[in-house]
Design an enzyme around this catalytic site. Sequence first.
Site, PDB file in Angstrom:
ATOM      1  N   ASP A  23       0.575  -1.353   0.327  1.00 38.74           N
ATOM      2  CA  ASP A  23       0.065  -0.088  -0.417  1.00 38.74           C
ATOM      3  C   ASP A  23       0.307   1.155  -0.033  1.00 38.74           C
ATOM      4  O   ASP A  23       0.185   2.271  -0.534  1.00 38.74           O
ATOM      5  CB  ASP A  23      -1.206   0.460   1.203  1.00 38.74           C
ATOM      6  N   ASP A  43      -0.144   5.249   1.935  1.00 38.01           N
ATOM      7  CA  ASP A  43      -1.418   4.863   2.450  1.00 38.01           C
ATOM      8  C   ASP A  43      -1.285   5.444   4.057  1.00 38.01           C
ATOM      9  O   ASP A  43      -1.008   6.499   5.095  1.00 38.01           O
ATOM     10  CB  ASP A  43      -1.114   3.505   2.896  1.00 38.01           C
ATOM     11  N   ASP A  89       1.359   1.508  10.683  1.00 36.79           N
ATOM     12  CA  ASP A  89       0.627   1.230  10.817  1.00 36.79           C
ATOM     13  C   ASP A  89       0.394  -0.051  11.805  1.00 36.79           C
ATOM     14  O   ASP A  89       1.930  -0.921  11.591  1.00 36.79           O
ATOM     15  CB  ASP A  89      -0.233   0.475   9.431  1.00 36.79           C
ATOM     16  N   ARG A  91      -7.008  10.090  11.949  1.00 34.30           N
ATOM     17  CA  ARG A  91      -6.090   9.090  12.525  1.00 34.30           C
ATOM     18  C   ARG A  91      -4.889   8.859  13.591  1.00 34.30           C
ATOM     19  O   ARG A  91      -4.112   8.528  13.395  1.00 34.30           O
ATOM     20  CB  ARG A  91      -5.658   7.507  11.375  1.00 34.30           C
TER      21      ARG A  91
END
Length: 372
Positions: free
Chosen positions: A171, A195, A199, A251
Amino acid sequence: MASPCWMHFLFIFLSLSLSSSTSYNPIDKCWRRDPNWAQNRMKLADCVVGFGSAAKGGKGGEIYTVTSPDDNAVNPLPGTLRYGVTRDGPLWIVFASDMKIKLEMPLFVTSHKTIDARGSNVHISNGPCIRLFNVSNIIIHGLNIHDCKASVAGNVLLSQSMSLGMMDTQDGDGISVVTSRDIWIDHNNLSSCADGLVDVTLASTAVTISNNRFSYHDKVMLLGHSDDYTADKAMEVTVAFNHFGPGLIQRMPRCRHGYVHVANNNYEPWGIYAIGGSAGPVIRSEGNRFVAPNEEYKKQVTWREDPNGNRWLWKSVRDSFANGAYFQPSGKGKALPNYSSQQKFKVFLGTLVPLLTQTAGSLSCTPNNPCL
Ligand SMILES: *[C@@H]1O[C@H](CO)[C@@H](O)[C@H](O)[C@H]1NC(C)=O
Ligand SMILES: *[C@@H]1O[C@H](CO)[C@@H](O)[C@H](O)[C@H]1NC(C)=O
Ligand SMILES: *[C@@H]1O[C@H](CO)[C@@H](O)[C@H](O)[C@H]1NC(C)=O
């Protein structure tokens, strides 16, 4: 006589002593005053706190020096970063000079590695970036990771002892932590990736994300793979002393399942929300400083994907709020992290966060001087 005047002076004194020691938070205090940091690089591994505090990186291994910014994803040459991160066994990886590294394929880092860019200005950018897959004991310190791109399917060397892996398209995360544990990501600049910037997914746990500077990006940090992936219930992540902004939308982090301790971070105005999620994560927001955007409808720090979210345990403790920011708490309980003595650290009041985070991001350190 209880004297507010006394308390006022005490407060000023405490603030001054914090700022005169250049705002060292509990992690930085452990190493940044040492003028011999370049001779004692592995001491850094003793400084991590929070859930990632077992991450020893390459401590105890040899020092490996990156001398070339080149990359060959299949057959890396000695002296390149990819050669170092794919060796078996512990390595403490440093850089001989400033460099800009454009990777051909995602950089798969094997267990027991530290990437320590102190003393050099190192950029990993304009190509795929870092992937920690099924590994443990990684420290990533002092990098500038930006403009990371998605990668096409192709071969990539996963480790010295494994054969080549055929990788699917990826990604374009800055750092993706997948099925991995004992990870510490500290003092990096992260911005503008295809992306996420960081993460943490697919049953990863024992992660500390600290002292980083995140900027100019939409979906900053995802913790937890998907609502259906319940193995992430065991995930424990500490997000501390980071600076979020400018130019971030959402986020910071977005959480699913698991437990997340978000402590002493500094938030500039966000675009949609700061902390949110789905699938019942437990969140303890403690001693952060939240500055809301000007728009009346964007003042809420928190966002819940599900209307049942008002039953999840989300707690705000000693946070500081500016420009109308507010945290919508929910659930009953203290949401304590229950840190071990090794993981535990002092969390300050949200009002002191600008001092504690003012040098978040990659530092410019010179040998034989404290790293101010
Ligand atoms: C993960 O690593 C372990 C060894 O540490 C190995 O046995 C296992 O096959 C690996 N899993 C995957 C999906 O690569
Ligand atoms: C890291 O980010 C900060 C804040 O944007 C900036 O001042 C600093 O120059 C950046 N470092 C590098 C090496 O780009
Ligand atoms: C801390 O302990 C309490 C009480 O036992 C428990 O409810 C909570 O889930 C624990 N927190 C974590 C992060 O495990």
